[in-house]
Write a protein that holds these residues in place. Sequence first.
Motif, mmCIF file in Angstrom:
data_model
loop_
_atom_site.group_PDB
_atom_site.id
_atom_site.type_symbol
_atom_site.label_atom_id
_atom_site.label_comp_id
_atom_site.label_asym_id
_atom_site.label_seq_id
_atom_site.Cartn_x
_atom_site.Cartn_y
_atom_site.Cartn_z
ATOM 1 N N MET A 1 -9.839 0.206 -2.929
ATOM 2 C CA MET A 1 -9.510 0.000 -1.639
ATOM 3 C C MET A 1 -10.330 0.351 -0.483
ATOM 4 O O MET A 1 -10.235 -0.165 0.528
ATOM 5 C CB MET A 1 -8.077 0.357 -1.543
ATOM 6 N N ALA A 27 1.370 1.428 2.144
ATOM 7 C CA ALA A 27 -0.149 0.999 1.731
ATOM 8 C C ALA A 27 -1.042 1.886 2.705
ATOM 9 O O ALA A 27 -2.270 2.445 2.353
ATOM 10 C CB ALA A 27 -0.249 -0.319 1.493
ATOM 11 N N THR A 28 -0.740 1.659 3.985
ATOM 12 C CA THR A 28 -1.366 2.484 4.959
ATOM 13 C C THR A 28 -1.513 3.893 4.750
ATOM 14 O O THR A 28 -2.594 4.620 4.824
ATOM 15 C CB THR A 28 -1.012 2.069 6.338
ATOM 16 N N LEU A 31 -3.748 4.537 1.914
ATOM 17 C CA LEU A 31 -5.283 4.303 2.249
ATOM 18 C C LEU A 31 -5.635 5.738 3.237
ATOM 19 O O LEU A 31 -6.792 6.041 2.905
ATOM 20 C CB LEU A 31 -5.581 2.935 3.019
ATOM 21 N N GLU A 51 7.692 1.746 -4.955
ATOM 22 C CA GLU A 51 6.854 1.435 -3.527
ATOM 23 C C GLU A 51 6.629 2.562 -2.978
ATOM 24 O O GLU A 51 5.625 2.502 -2.028
ATOM 25 C CB GLU A 51 7.787 0.391 -2.681
ATOM 26 N N PRO A 53 4.952 5.786 -1.542
ATOM 27 C CA PRO A 53 3.471 5.972 -1.271
ATOM 28 C C PRO A 53 3.432 7.443 -2.304
ATOM 29 O O PRO A 53 4.082 8.274 -1.999
ATOM 30 C CB PRO A 53 3.159 6.476 -0.055
#
Length: 178
Positions: A1, A27-28, A31, A51, A53
């Motif tokens: 990613m 997701a942010t 990342l 879900e 993180p």
Amino acid sequence: MTGALAPGLFAGRHAFVTGGTSGIGAATAVLLAELGAAVTALGLPPADPAELPVHPLVRVVEHDVLDRGGLARLLSAGDPLDALVNCAGVSHDRQEYDLARWQRVIEVNLTATMVACQAARPALAEHGGAIVNVSSMFAFSGSRDRPAYSASKGGVSQLTKSLAAEYAADGIRVNAVA
């Protein structure tokens, strides 16, 4: 990613992500952590715990963005802050024509974004930081099925422009993604 981004791009940086416990926010958070940032992911427990993180640099804090005082305390606790990402958001589809649902969507999507930006401003101003607000394509096109969501995201887009002008003197960059 992270292939297109420089490894360690955010090493030594600290970020807060509202709505960071599921979806785009989670997701942010991951990342940013993969790029080296220490991240605090704020949000409600997701319907599916998978879900959440998961990364050694991500600290998950259960928090409802409608708790304005708590949000302000978390963001102004004196911890270093380089970035704020406002991802918290809800949509109730056609139920948003009900005024109570309308108000909840506006409070979560727009008002909580403003509260978070105000609370983070002093810490971000210490050495210049960044705010990224998550908007939506519905900010521009509207949606007959999501009137409050569309209006709130249009508000987020305009709020972002206003805060970019206001916070520039503090060296804070404010942008939105849709």
